[in-house]
Design a protein around this motif. Structure first.
Motif, mmCIF file in Angstrom:
data_model
loop_
_atom_site.group_PDB
_atom_site.id
_atom_site.type_symbol
_atom_site.label_atom_id
_atom_site.label_comp_id
_atom_site.label_asym_id
_atom_site.label_seq_id
_atom_site.Cartn_x
_atom_site.Cartn_y
_atom_site.Cartn_z
ATOM 1 N N ARG A 56 9.218 24.144 1.045
ATOM 2 C CA ARG A 56 8.643 24.587 -0.227
ATOM 3 C C ARG A 56 7.678 23.566 -0.793
ATOM 4 O O ARG A 56 6.614 23.907 -1.302
ATOM 5 N N SER A 57 8.025 22.290 -0.716
ATOM 6 C CA SER A 57 7.188 21.237 -1.309
ATOM 7 C C SER A 57 7.618 19.888 -0.748
ATOM 8 O O SER A 57 8.674 19.771 -0.100
ATOM 9 N N GLY A 58 6.802 18.877 -1.010
ATOM 10 C CA GLY A 58 7.192 17.527 -0.630
ATOM 11 C C GLY A 58 8.463 17.096 -1.338
ATOM 12 O O GLY A 58 9.312 16.405 -0.771
ATOM 13 N N TRP A 59 8.604 17.515 -2.589
ATOM 14 C CA TRP A 59 9.785 17.159 -3.374
ATOM 15 C C TRP A 59 11.052 17.738 -2.756
ATOM 16 O O TRP A 59 12.076 17.044 -2.647
ATOM 17 N N SER A 60 11.002 18.998 -2.318
ATOM 18 C CA SER A 60 12.188 19.596 -1.708
ATOM 19 C C SER A 60 12.531 18.891 -0.398
ATOM 20 O O SER A 60 13.709 18.704 -0.070
ATOM 21 N N HIS A 61 11.502 18.488 0.377
ATOM 22 C CA HIS A 61 11.756 17.736 1.606
ATOM 23 C C HIS A 61 12.385 16.386 1.285
ATOM 24 O O HIS A 61 13.344 15.961 1.937
ATOM 25 N N PHE A 62 11.855 15.695 0.280
ATOM 26 C CA PHE A 62 12.388 14.381 -0.081
ATOM 27 C C PHE A 62 13.848 14.471 -0.497
ATOM 28 O O PHE A 62 14.677 13.651 -0.093
ATOM 29 N N LYS A 63 14.186 15.484 -1.305
ATOM 30 C CA LYS A 63 15.562 15.620 -1.775
ATOM 31 C C LYS A 63 16.529 15.874 -0.622
ATOM 32 O O LYS A 63 17.656 15.354 -0.624
ATOM 33 N N LYS A 64 16.087 16.674 0.376
ATOM 34 C CA LYS A 64 16.998 17.062 1.455
ATOM 35 C C LYS A 64 16.977 16.074 2.619
ATOM 36 O O LYS A 64 18.030 15.776 3.210
ATOM 37 N N GLY A 110 14.015 13.338 3.062
ATOM 38 C CA GLY A 110 13.175 12.144 2.951
ATOM 39 C C GLY A 110 13.909 10.894 2.524
ATOM 40 O O GLY A 110 13.669 9.803 3.061
ATOM 41 N N HIS A 111 14.816 11.015 1.561
ATOM 42 C CA HIS A 111 15.510 9.817 1.085
ATOM 43 C C HIS A 111 16.462 9.272 2.143
ATOM 44 O O HIS A 111 16.712 8.070 2.207
ATOM 45 N N LEU A 167 0.822 -1.204 0.000
ATOM 46 C CA LEU A 167 0.000 0.000 0.000
ATOM 47 C C LEU A 167 0.857 1.255 0.000
ATOM 48 O O LEU A 167 0.390 2.337 -0.290
ATOM 49 N N GLN A 168 2.119 1.085 0.364
ATOM 50 C CA GLN A 168 3.075 2.189 0.334
ATOM 51 C C GLN A 168 4.368 1.689 -0.287
ATOM 52 O O GLN A 168 4.631 0.483 -0.322
ATOM 53 N N GLU A 169 5.177 2.615 -0.765
ATOM 54 C CA GLU A 169 6.434 2.264 -1.402
ATOM 55 C C GLU A 169 7.491 3.294 -1.047
ATOM 56 O O GLU A 169 7.177 4.424 -0.662
ATOM 57 N N THR A 170 8.745 2.898 -1.165
ATOM 58 C CA THR A 170 9.843 3.836 -0.974
ATOM 59 C C THR A 170 10.075 4.573 -2.290
ATOM 60 O O THR A 170 10.407 3.952 -3.299
ATOM 61 N N PRO A 171 9.878 5.881 -2.317
ATOM 62 C CA PRO A 171 10.011 6.610 -3.582
ATOM 63 C C PRO A 171 11.472 6.757 -3.998
ATOM 64 O O PRO A 171 12.385 6.729 -3.166
ATOM 65 N N THR A 172 11.675 6.927 -5.269
ATOM 66 C CA THR A 172 12.972 7.290 -5.832
ATOM 67 C C THR A 172 12.775 8.606 -6.573
ATOM 68 O O THR A 172 11.633 9.038 -6.797
#
Length: 384
Positions: free
Chosen positions: A41-49, A51-52, A10-15
């Motif tokens: 700024r966004s979920g994407w900016s959090h993931f890059k800094k 989240g991964h 139901l969930q996955e680890t994003p790349t």
């Protein structure tokens, strides 16, 4: 037992390639709140800094690209309400007609088919003979519901739904996969990011991945029913952990295994209540009368570093900006000395009351006996 081993994520680890903003924010409400407040700024900016590195997950897509090979009329119309409206207005004979004329070239999508209902039906058919009441009916959602004390009817993702959600660590996944032909009971499963056909998700809240709704001090299963039992971060949330431990031991088959994890130095947390943290000796005491204790460990997911990080992060996030900045500049060397003088620091004095309880070294209770004697409350009965 017609219950082949399967799992559904139901969930996955994003790349960076699979990252989806909406799916990421749906699984990480703290990030969504930070974005709303303009802190990120966004979920994407959090993931890059962050989240991964933190191993953050995102929701698995609920739709898929419609193709001639996988086209399904009902699922296509769910994902395309404009097509439904077009059919009602007589513009298209069917969803398939729209897909053939326009949808294929437009790259239209359709609702992804879920494997969980069929997996749950096979699982609960195998569970039924193990119930104290084998004639118990299934609910309208295809689950067993046994307790008025539980809170059925809320699905993970509802705005007012308190979500308890964690994935299994690698060791637990190995235990699950090692019992592909057996049945495992997960007591207090919460919402599981991966749904397994051989794990019975028992929970007081009716999450999307819940199979049986009930309460842990009265398990609705016969003695010696399960090949394994998982209880992760549950027994600190029950009023009588000894009663729940006895119930867990009762439903475990002779020779069956138990994996139980209870916090020791974690702050106040969880839903609906948090009653008891435990030392390793306390946890052992719960089960040693019923089971043979093979080993106790502190593994990477329960390493002291998590307790320290949790305390410091929660402390700093609750402070006003100036006190937070001062707190974050404090050295470890300062913190491990005699702490008395630190009580006068703004970052100690300005902690909100709820944070004092969450992170307290101890709590103090004051009480008074009523002038008129009242009847003592009866001791809870552990019998199912």
């Amino acid at each position: 037992m017609n219950n082949p081993f399967e799992s559904a994520a139901l969930q996955e680890t994003p790349t960076p390639q699979t990252f989806n903003e909406q799916a990421y924010l749906a699984v990480n409400p703290d990030v969504a709140e930070a974005v709303r407040l303009g802190k990120v700024r966004s979920g994407w900016s959090h993931f890059k800094k962050f989240g991964h590195i933190e191993g953050r997950r995102q929701k698995v897509a609920e739709d898929e690209l419609a193709t001639p090979e996988n086209f399904d009329e009902a699922r296509y119309l769910v994902a395309n309400p404009d097509v439904r409206q077009g059919i009602e207005l007589g513009q298209f004979a069917s969803g398939l007609a729209h897909f053939d004329q326009l949808g294929r070239t437009q790259g239209r999508r359709q609702q992804r088919a879920s494997d969980i209902p069929a997996m749950r039906a096979r699982k609960l058919a195998a569970v039924r003979p193990l119930l104290l009441d084998p004639e118990a009916p299934l609910s309208s959602s295809g689950k067993f519901i046994f307790s008025d004390e539980a809170a059925p009817g809320a699905e993970a993702g509802d705005d007012d739904m308190p979500i308890s959600e964690n994935g299994y660590d690698d060791e637990t996944v190995e235990l699950i996969e090692g019992l592909a032909d057996g049945l495992i009971l997960d007591v207090g499963a919460g919402y599981r990011p991966v749904y397994y056909s051989n794990v019975v998700n028992f929970e007081m809240m009716d999450y999307a991945t819940t199979d049986v709704v009930g309460v842990a001090h009265r398990l609705p299963f016969k003695d010696n029913s399960f090949d394994g039992v998982i209880s992760i971060a549950v027994l600190e949330h029950v009023k009588d952990p000894f009663c729940c431990a006895a119930e867990i031991a009762r439903v475990l088959k002779p020779g069956g295994w138990l994996k139980c994890c209870v916090p020791f130095l974690q702050p106040l947390h969880g839903y609906p209540h948090h009653y008891f943290n435990m030392t390793n000796e306390g946890l052992r005491t719960l089960f040693e009368e019923h089971l043979t204790i093979e080993r106790q460990e502190v593994t990477d997911p329960t390493h002291p570093i998590w307790a320290i990080a949790w305390q410091l992060r929660s402390w700093s996030q609750s402070l006003p900006p100036r006190a937070r900045k001062q707190f974050l500049r404090t050295r470890v060397e300062d913190l491990i000395g005699y702490p008395g003088p630190l009580l006068e620091k703004p970052w100690a004095r300005e902690l909100p009351r709820e944070k004092l309880f969450e992170l307290a070294a101890a709590t103090i209770l004051y009480a008074r006996k009523p002038a008129a004697e009242s009847a003592a409350r009866p001791i809870a009965n552990c019998a199912p």
